[in-house]
Design an enzyme around this catalytic site. Structure first.
Site, PDB file in Angstrom:
ATOM      1  N   CYS C 139       0.828  -1.226   0.161  1.00 30.25           N
ATOM      2  CA  CYS C 139       0.039  -0.036   0.141  1.00 30.25           C
ATOM      3  C   CYS C 139       0.827   1.322  -0.125  1.00 30.25           C
ATOM      4  O   CYS C 139       0.508   1.986  -0.837  1.00 30.25           O
ATOM      5  CB  CYS C 139      -0.858  -0.027   1.165  1.00 30.25           C
ATOM      6  SG  CYS C 139      -2.290  -1.217   1.160  1.00 30.25           S
ATOM      7  N   HIS C 140       1.853   1.580   0.997  1.00 32.48           N
ATOM      8  CA  HIS C 140       2.482   2.610   1.125  1.00 32.48           C
ATOM      9  C   HIS C 140       3.979   2.380   1.166  1.00 32.48           C
ATOM     10  O   HIS C 140       4.655   3.141   1.801  1.00 32.48           O
ATOM     11  CB  HIS C 140       1.733   3.415   2.438  1.00 32.48           C
ATOM     12  CG  HIS C 140       0.537   3.816   2.042  1.00 32.48           C
ATOM     13  ND1 HIS C 140      -0.395   2.867   2.923  1.00 32.48           N
ATOM     14  CD2 HIS C 140      -0.150   4.542   1.484  1.00 32.48           C
ATOM     15  CE1 HIS C 140      -1.642   3.584   2.476  1.00 32.48           C
ATOM     16  NE2 HIS C 140      -1.529   4.563   1.699  1.00 32.48           N
ATOM     17  N   GLY C 141       4.451   1.124   0.776  1.00 32.47           N
ATOM     18  CA  GLY C 141       5.879   1.011   1.009  1.00 32.47           C
ATOM     19  C   GLY C 141       6.673   0.633   2.336  1.00 32.47           C
ATOM     20  O   GLY C 141       7.835   0.862   2.416  1.00 32.47           O
TER      21      GLY C 141
END
Lengths: 422, 290, 175
Positions: C139-141
Site C-alpha cells: 500500500c505505502h511501501g
C-alpha cells in the site's frame, strides 16, 4: 406586553446565528410561546406521543437494520440472532415490534379525538388530510415491516396483501408480478420491502413536518370548538402544554413498557415464529390487530373487486370527512345527536376489529356486514344529514368563559344565544 | 349513549352462537411455571432435566439449530459451568471446516457451535418419517392456542405468556391409546387430544422412567413433559430473566417519573387556575416564581 | 409581574430540578442499549475463541497464513540465515527498537508468529518481499525484516504479536 413576545437571543453565538439561520427564533415561536388553547384536555396529548413513537420506531429500526439480513435464507435466523446474541437485541426488537402497535394505538386515539371535537373542520381540512396520508403511510410501512422477519405470517401477509391488487381488472396480475419481482413472493419481494420499510418512515417524518406546519398556521382546535378570541383563551406552549404532554407520555410509556417487558409476544402471532414456508398456509391467517377493522370490511363483501374497493374506500373516505360533515358546530359537546352516532361509530370500529380476527363464517359475516354498512353510512349519510337537522346546544362565548367559571359566564354577562358568534 | 348500548347488545347477542361453536380442541391446562409473572426466573434444575430429556428423547428427530452450546453457561439459563457446557458440546459431532485437502470432516462440537440438526434437509426427514419434525429452538413461542374473549383481555393484566409451554406440556401427555369411536386416523398417525385436528405424526415420545433423573424429581411422563417444555421455553426466550429484571427497573423509573411530572404539571398549571388574567403568552423568564 | 431572583431554592424549584434530573437520567439510560448493541455480539465473541495451529507441515523457510478473530496471522518457519540476520541488527538504530528475542518465544527462535497487518493503515504486508527478506506492504511501501520489525517506510511500529503459546514443540494455540 401584548401579542407574542419575540425571541431575544441570550448568547453572542445565538445572536450571530439568528441573523444567518433563525432556528432559535423558529423553535421559540413554534414550541415555546406558541399560544395553545388553555382548555386542551388529555386527549390532545396524543400528537406529542405520536411524535415520540415515530422517534422510537426510527431509532430502534435503524439499530435493528444494523443486524438484520434481508435475504430469504437468513432473514428469520438473523432476527433470532438479534434476539439471542446482539447486546440488548431482545429489547430493541421487542421495542420495535410492540412500538408499532403502540404507534397505531396512539394514532387511532388521535383520530377519534379529531372526529369527536370536529378538528377537521374549516380551517383545518389540509391538516386533517395530511393526517390521513400519515395513516396510509403508517399502514404501508407497518405491513412491510411485518414481512421482514420472514415467518409464516410475514410470508402469507405479503402474499395476501399484494394479491389485493390482483382484483384490479386487466392489469391486476401484471401489477402483482411487478410488486413481487417474481412469480411468487420471494427474495426480490423481501429486498424491496426492506428498502421501502427503511425509506417510508422518513417520508412520514416529512409529512409530519407539514402536519405540524399546518397545525401552527390554523392553530389548535379545543374541546369547545370555539376559536381562541383573546389572550385569556390561550396559554404558552411551554411550559403548559409541554408538561401536560410529558406527563401523559410517561403514563403511555408505562403501558408500552408493560407490553415490551412482560407480555412482548401478546401482540405477535405465534405462527410468525415458524420460518416462512411457501408450501403451507397457516390455518388462521390474521393481520396485526391494527389492520383488523379494514380486514373485516374486506371480508364482509363477497365480491373480490368490490371487497378490495371497500377496503381502499374505508381509508380514503376519511380524507373527505371535512366536506361530508355539514355541521357548523365543531365539538360533539354541543352536538347531542352527533355524539350518539359518534360513539356507535367507535363501537363499530372496535367491533370490526374484533370481527377481523374471527373466521369469516356464520353470524360473524352478518355482523361484519351490518357494521360495514354503518361505517360507510356514518360518513355518507349520517354526517351530511345530521349537519342539517341537528339542534345543537348553545356555544360558549369564549374558551375562558366555558372553562374558568365552569360554564358560568364571566361577570354579569347573560348566556349567549345558540350558535352566537362574537 | 343509549343507541351505542343498543348496538353493543345486538352485536353480542348475534355473536353468542358463533362463539359457542368454537370449542373443538380442549384448551391445555394451565400449569404453574417458575418463569411466569413479573419476577419469573427459570428453575435451573428443571432446565437441566429438560436438556436431559431433549438429549435422550427429542434430539433423534428434532434439532435446536438456533441454540449454541455456549448459551448453556449463560446467566439466566440452565446454569451449567463453562467446563460442563464445553463437555456437552464435545459429545456432539458437528460439520467441520474444509481441511488442507479440501475435505470436510466431522469434528467434536465447540462452545461456539449450535446443536446439530438430525437431518441434512427436509426431504431427508420426510423420506424417513413421512413428516418433517420441526426445529424446536423457538417452538415454545411458535405454538399457542386461542384464548378467546374475555380471557385474552385478562391475560394483559395477569401477564399470561405461557400458552406455548402449556400447549407443549399438554401435547406430550395428551396421547390416547385409541381414537374415540367414530374417528379414523390416517395411517401412521396417532390420536392426541390437544393437537389441532387430533391426528399427529409424532409417536408418543415419553414413557414413565424413560429418562433417568438423578435429582429425585419424579420420573413420570407428566414431569418429563413439564421439564422439556420449560427447557424449550428457555431456548425460545433465553433472555427472559434479563427482560423481566430490566422491566422492573424501567417500571419503577417510569412510575417515579410520571409521579414527578404529575406534580410538576400541577404546580405549573396551578397559577393558570388561580390567576386567569395572567395567562398571556410570555417568555419563561417572566414566569412568576413562588 | 413578580419576577423574583431569589437566591434560595424554593420547594417549587426543587420539584422542577428533581423532575428534570430524573428525566435526564432516563434519557441517558436509554443510550446504554443503543450504544452497547454496536459492540461485538455473543456469537462474534464466541467465534473469536483461541485456535490451534499444527506446525509440522510448515517447511523450513515457509510462511503460512491463518485467521484468528478475522485477522491474518503469519506463522513463519525461519531459516538459520533469517534468524541470524534478525539477531545481528543494531537494535538502537531501529525506528521501533526491539531485540529479536523479544519477538519469539524462548527456545523457539525458528517460529515467528505475528499479526500480518501493517501498522501504518492496516493493509496486509506480503511475506518474503523487500530488501530484508521479511515483509513488504504494497500500500505505502513499509518494509519489515524477518522479525517483523519496521525498517523503512511510513509505518510507525513493528508488526504486532498475537497472544499465543506453545502447547508442544509442534503445536501452538493462538488467542
Amino acid at each position: 406586553m401584548s401579542g407574542h413576545p419575540t425571541y431575544q437571543p441570550q448568547s453572542a453565538f445565538m445572536r450571530w446565528m439568528e441573523r444567518r439561520l433563525p432556528i432559535g427564533g423558529l423553535i421559540y415561536s413554534s414550541f415555546v410561546v406558541y399560544p395553545t388553547p388553555r382548555n386542551l384536555n388529555y386527549w390532545w396529548t396524543f400528537g406529542g406521543i405520536l411524535a415520540f413513537m415515530l422517534g422510537v420506531q426510527i431509532v430502534t429500526g435503524v439499530v435493528l437494520a444494523m443486524h438484520y439480513t434481508p435475504q430469504v435464507d437468513f432473514a428469520f435466523d438473523s432476527v433470532e440472532r438479534i434476539m439471542r446474541d446482539v447486546n440488548y437485541g431482545w429489547l430493541l426488537r421487542y421495542l420495535h415490534a410492540t412500538g408499532a402497535s403502540m404507534f397505531f394505538l396512539a394514532a387511532y386515539i388521535h383520530m377519534f379525538r379529531g372526529m369527536y371535537y370536529g378538528s377537521y373542520k374549516d380551517p383545518r381540512e389540509v391538516l386533517w388530510i395530511l393526517g390521513v396520508i400519515l395513516l396510509l403511510l403508517m399502514i404501508i410501512t407497518g405491513f412491510m415491516g411485518y414481512v421482514l422477519p420472514w415467518g409464516q405470517m410475514s410470508f402469507w401477509a405479503a402474499t395476501v396483501i399484494t394479491n389485493l391488487f390482483s382484483a384490479i381488472p386487466l392489469v391486476g396480475e401484471p401489477i402483482v408480478t411487478w410488486l413481487w419481482g417474481g412469480y411468487a413472493v420471494g427474495n426480490p419481494t423481501l429486498n424491496r420491502f426492506y428498502s421501502l420499510h427503511y425509506l417510508l418512515p422518513f417520508v412520514i417524518v416529512g409529512v409530519v413536518v407539514l402536519h405540524i406546519w399546518a397545525l401552527h398556521v390554523a392553530g389548535q382546535n379545543n374541546p369547545t370548538g370555539v376559536e381562541p378570541k383573546s389572550e385569556e383563551d390561550t396559554v404558552a406552549f411551554t411550559p403548559y402544554a409541554t408538561i401536560k404532554d410529558s406527563f401523559l407520555l410517561a403514563v403511555f410509556c408505562i403501558l408500552f413498557a408493560w407490553f415490551v417487558f412482560y407480555i412482548p409476544n401478546f401482540l405477535l402471532a405465534p405462527d410468525n415464529y415458524i420460518p416462512a414456508n411457501p408450501a403451507v398456509t397457516p390455518t388462521h391467517i390474521v393481520p396485526e390487530w391494527y389492520y383488523l377493522p379494514f380486514y373485516a370490511i374486506l371480508r364482509a363483501i363477497p365480491n373480490k373487486l368490490f371487497g378490495v374497493m371497500a377496503l381502499g374506500a374505508s381509508i380514503l373516505i376519511l380524507a373527505f370527512l371535512p366536506w361530508l360533515d355539514t355541521s357548523k358546530v365543531r365539538s360533539a359537546r354541543y352536538r347531542p345527536l352527533y355524539r350518539q352516532f359518534f360513539w356507535v361509530f367507535v363501537i363499530v370500529c372496535v367491533g370490526l376489529g374484533w370481527l377481523g380476527g374471527k373466521p369469516p363464517e356464520g353470524n360473524y359475516v352478518l355482523i361484519a356486514r351490518i357494521f360495514t354498512v354503518y361505517y360507510f353510512a356514518f360518513f355518507l349519510v349520517i354526517l351530511p344529514v345530521l349537519g342539517k337537522v341537528e339542534r345543537t346546544k348553545p356555544l360558549p362565548n369564549s374558551i375562558s368563559e366555558s372553562v374558568l367559571r365552569e360554564g358560568k359566564p364571566i361577570g354579569a354577562q347573560a348566556p349567549p344565544p345558540a350558535g352566537a358568534k362574537v | 349513549m343509549a343507541a351505542a348500548r343498543t348496538i353493543l347488545a345486538l352485536a353480542v347477542s348475534l355473536a353468542a352462537p358463533a362463539l359457542a361453536q368454537e370449542q373443538e380442541t380442549p384448551a391445555p391446562p394451565m400449569n404453574k411455571w417458575s418463569f411466569a409473572g413479573p419476577f419469573g426466573k427459570y428453575d435451573r434444575a428443571q432446565l437441566q432435566r429438560g436438556l436431559k430429556v431433549y438429549r435422550e428423547v427429542c434430539q433423534v428427530c428434532h434439532g435446536l439449530k438456533l441454540v449454541a452450546f455456549r448459551t448453556l453457561a449463560d446467566p439466566g439459563g440452565p446454569g451449567f459451568t463453562i467446563a460442563q457446557a464445553t463437555a456437552i458440546a464435545a459429545e456432539y459431532q458437528v460439520k467441520g471446516e474444509p481441511d488442507d485437502q479440501g475435505e470436510v470432516k466431522d469434528r467434536p462440537g465447540r462452545l461456539a457451535d449450535v446443536f446439530p440438526t438430525p437431518f441434512p434437509n427436509d426431504q431427508a426427514a420426510r423420506a424417513r418419517y413421512n413428516a418433517v419434525p420441526p426445529d424446536l429452538s423457538v417452538i415454545a413461542k411458535a405454538r399457542g392456542y386461542e384464548r378467546g374473549f374475555p380471557r385474552w383481555v385478562g391475560d394483559i393484566f395477569t401477564q399470561y405468556q405461557e400458552q406455548g409451554v402449556d400447549y407443549l406440556t399438554a401435547l406430550l401427555h395428551g396421547y390416547r391409546d385409541s381414537p374415540p369411536a367414530g374417528v379414523t386416523l390416517p395411517p401412521g398417525n396417532f390420536y392426541n387430544e390437544y393437537f389441532p385436528g387430533h391426528a399427529i405424526a409424532m409417536p408418543p415420545p415419553l414413557t414413565d422412567k424413560r429418562v433417568d433423573y438423578t435429582d429425585g424429581a419424579p420420573m413420570t411422563v407428566e414431569q418429563y413433559a413439564k421439564d422439556i417444555s420449560a427447557f424449550l421455553m428457555w431456548t425460545a426466550e433465553p433472555h427472559l430473566e434479563a427482560r423481566k429484571r430490566v422491566g422492573m427497573q424501567v417500571f419503577i423509573f417510569l412510575i417515579v417519573l410520571a409521579g414527578l411530572l404529575y406534580f410538576t404539571k400541577k404546580k405549573v398549571w396551578h397559577e393558570v387556575e388561580l390567576h386567569p388574567e395572567k395567562l398571556k403568552p410570555r417568555p419563561p423568564s417572566e414566569y412568576p416564581r413562588a | 409581574m413578580t419576577t423574583m431572583s431569589s437566591a434560595e431554592p424554593t420547594r417549587r424549584d426543587f420539584l422542577y430540578i428533581a423532575t428534570a434530573s430524573v428525566a435526564a437520567f432516563g434519557a441517558a439510560a436509554t443510550l446504554v442499549p443503543l450504544i452497547a448493541q454496536m459492540n461485538p455480539d455473543a456469537s462474534t465473541i464466541a467465534a473469536g475463541a483461541p485456535i490451534e495451529v499444527d506446525l509440522t507441515p510448515i517447511a523450513d523457510g515457509q510462511v503460512i497464513k491463518v485467521f484468528w478473530r478475522g485477522k491474518p496471522i503469519y506463522v513463519n518457519h525461519r531459516t538459520k540465515k533469517q534468524i541470524e540476520e534478525a539477531q545481528n541488527v543494531d537494535v538502537a538504530k531501529l525506528p521501533d527498537p526491539q531485540p529479536d528475542s523479544a519477538r519469539v518465544k524462548p527456545g523457539h527462535d525458528q517460529w515467528q508468529v505475528l499479526i500480518g497487518i501493517c501498522t501504518h493503515l492496516g493493509c496486509i504486508p506480503i511475506a518474503h518481499q523487500g530488501p530484508y527478506d521479511g515483509y513488504f506492504c504494497p500500500c505505502h511501501g513499509s518494509v519489515y525484516d524477518t522479525s517483523g520489525r519496521i525498517r523503512q517506510g511510513p509505518a510507525p511500529l513493528n508488526l504486532a504479536l498475537p497472544p499465543y503459546e506453545f502447547l508442544s514443540d509442534t503445536k501452538i494455540r493462538i488467542g
